[in-house]
Design an enzyme around this catalytic site. Structure first.
Site, PDB file in Angstrom:
ATOM      1  N   ASP A 185       1.993   4.840 -24.482  1.00 32.94           N
ATOM      2  CA  ASP A 185       2.123   4.137 -25.758  1.00 32.94           C
ATOM      3  C   ASP A 185       1.426   4.894 -26.824  1.00 32.94           C
ATOM      4  O   ASP A 185       0.574   5.962 -26.519  1.00 32.94           O
ATOM      5  CB  ASP A 185       1.747   2.798 -25.507  1.00 32.94           C
ATOM      6  CG  ASP A 185       2.382   1.738 -26.254  1.00 32.94           C
ATOM      7  OD1 ASP A 185       2.587   1.858 -27.554  1.00 32.94           O
ATOM      8  OD2 ASP A 185       3.190   0.556 -25.911  1.00 32.94           O
ATOM      9  N   ALA A 244       6.175  15.275   4.454  1.00 39.31           N
ATOM     10  CA  ALA A 244       4.554  15.340   4.420  1.00 39.31           C
ATOM     11  C   ALA A 244       4.243  16.620   4.667  1.00 39.31           C
ATOM     12  O   ALA A 244       3.449  17.142   3.837  1.00 39.31           O
ATOM     13  CB  ALA A 244       4.073  14.372   5.488  1.00 39.31           C
ATOM     14  N   SER A 270       9.241  12.147  -8.281  1.00 38.21           N
ATOM     15  CA  SER A 270      10.163  12.315  -6.977  1.00 38.21           C
ATOM     16  C   SER A 270      11.373  11.867  -7.156  1.00 38.21           C
ATOM     17  O   SER A 270      12.249  12.219  -5.849  1.00 38.21           O
ATOM     18  CB  SER A 270       9.159  11.326  -5.991  1.00 38.21           C
ATOM     19  OG  SER A 270       9.226   9.944  -6.365  1.00 38.21           O
ATOM     20  N   ASP A 304      -1.353   2.691 -11.097  1.00 40.05           N
ATOM     21  CA  ASP A 304      -0.097   3.481 -11.768  1.00 40.05           C
ATOM     22  C   ASP A 304       0.746   2.624 -12.625  1.00 40.05           C
ATOM     23  O   ASP A 304       1.488   2.194 -12.606  1.00 40.05           O
ATOM     24  CB  ASP A 304       0.810   3.645 -10.363  1.00 40.05           C
ATOM     25  CG  ASP A 304       2.027   4.276 -10.633  1.00 40.05           C
ATOM     26  OD1 ASP A 304       1.995   5.215 -11.741  1.00 40.05           O
ATOM     27  OD2 ASP A 304       2.721   4.631  -9.783  1.00 40.05           O
ATOM     28  N   LYS A 336       1.415   4.333 -15.438  1.00 42.02           N
ATOM     29  CA  LYS A 336       2.194   5.118 -16.249  1.00 42.02           C
ATOM     30  C   LYS A 336       1.957   4.700 -17.861  1.00 42.02           C
ATOM     31  O   LYS A 336       3.263   4.730 -18.453  1.00 42.02           O
ATOM     32  CB  LYS A 336       3.763   4.884 -15.910  1.00 42.02           C
ATOM     33  CG  LYS A 336       3.849   5.421 -14.426  1.00 42.02           C
ATOM     34  CD  LYS A 336       5.457   5.445 -14.056  1.00 42.02           C
ATOM     35  CE  LYS A 336       5.803   6.002 -12.725  1.00 42.02           C
ATOM     36  NZ  LYS A 336       5.175   5.002 -11.593  1.00 42.02           N
ATOM     37  N   GLY A 381       6.863  10.312  -2.698  1.00 43.24           N
ATOM     38  CA  GLY A 381       8.302  10.489  -2.338  1.00 43.24           C
ATOM     39  C   GLY A 381       8.416  10.644  -0.909  1.00 43.24           C
ATOM     40  O   GLY A 381       9.383  11.214  -0.342  1.00 43.24           O
TER      41      GLY A 381
END
Length: 255
Positions: free
Chosen positions: A91, A218, A144, A86, A88, A210
């Protein structure tokens, strides 16, 4: 086989759509080896109830990508699970490519990226290296947390049609256009999951974080169209992580 196909096989083999987000609170740096020990124990306890593991800066910063994290990735793979970084990624293209190459060298199967940077000289090199190495790319589409609407929910003008559309709709369309393996849509926003599911039309899977600590349900997320649930604190901060993971796994089987 594509990462999307590998995820489908892993979920079928484990009979679980749950991805463990291996997140822990800050620990004093002199005690960082305790993080590795705790992570290894949780993985040993919960691996029968999950299909993949997501790792982010909670572990790469204190443990090091090619030190503690590489040890965890090796353990995860030995347990028949897939690994998602993760990062993210957000760039310029040259930097994005190098980021991906290092994480793939550490053994990760897929990486999460932010489509805000665009395609040309943005995410195009990341997709290229991912395809070359048979790894996956998952795009943030609607996060989330409560502030997600300030960015992903803002209204933009579609440059091709001139229509005013939500940013997350544009990102879902880009996921299809760019042939992404999946998108991140918060379990806290089941209405967004349903809307984005329709746009994707099974071209990309929906990964929903989340659940639990942030208020996402869920069963609700799965019913709305989520393919996988990303669960962190609900499991990692539980007194009994194994039971917490098992309980979630059993809950979504009946949906």
């Amino acid at each position: 086989m594509s990462f999307k196909g590998k995820m489908q096989e892993a979920a079928k083999s484990k009979q679980s759509p749950i991805i463990l987000a291996l997140d822990f609170p800050f620990t004093a740096t002199e005690n960082r080896n305790n993080i590795l020990i705790k992570a290894q124990k949780i993985l040993k306890d919960v691996h029968p109830y999950i299909c993949a593991v997501k790792i982010n800066h909670h572990l790469t910063l204190p443990l090091g990508t090619f030190d503690g994290v590489k040890c965890l990735v090796d353990q995860i793979r030995a347990q028949g699970l897939l690994t998602i970084m993760d990062a993210k990624v957000n760039d310029i293209g040259a930097t994005n490519q190098v980021i991906a190459e290092y994480y793939y060298a550490a053994g990760f199967d897929a990486i999460i990226a932010n489509p805000f940077v665009g395609w040309e000289e943005g995410l195009k090199p990341l997709f290229a290296v991912s395809k070359h190495l048979d790894r996956g790319v998952i795009l943030l589409t609607y996060m989330s947390h409560k502030g997600a609407g300030e960015g992903y929910g803002q209204t933009i003008v579609d440059p091709f049609t001139g229509q005013h559309i939500p940013q997350y709709v544009a990102f879902a369309k880009k996921a299809v256009q760019w042939n992404a393996d999946g998108v991140v849509v918060g379990a806290t926003c089941p209405e967004k999951i349903s809307e984005i599911k329709h746009i994707l039309n099974d071209n990309a899977a929906i990964y929903s974080p989340g659940v639990g600590a942030q208020g996402g349900g869920a069963e609700t997320a799965i019913k709305a169209g989520a393919d996988y649930l990303i669960v962190g604190r609900e499991i990692t901060q539980s007194e009994n992580p194994s039971e917490a993971a098992k309980r979630l796994c059993e809950a979504v089987k009946s949906v």
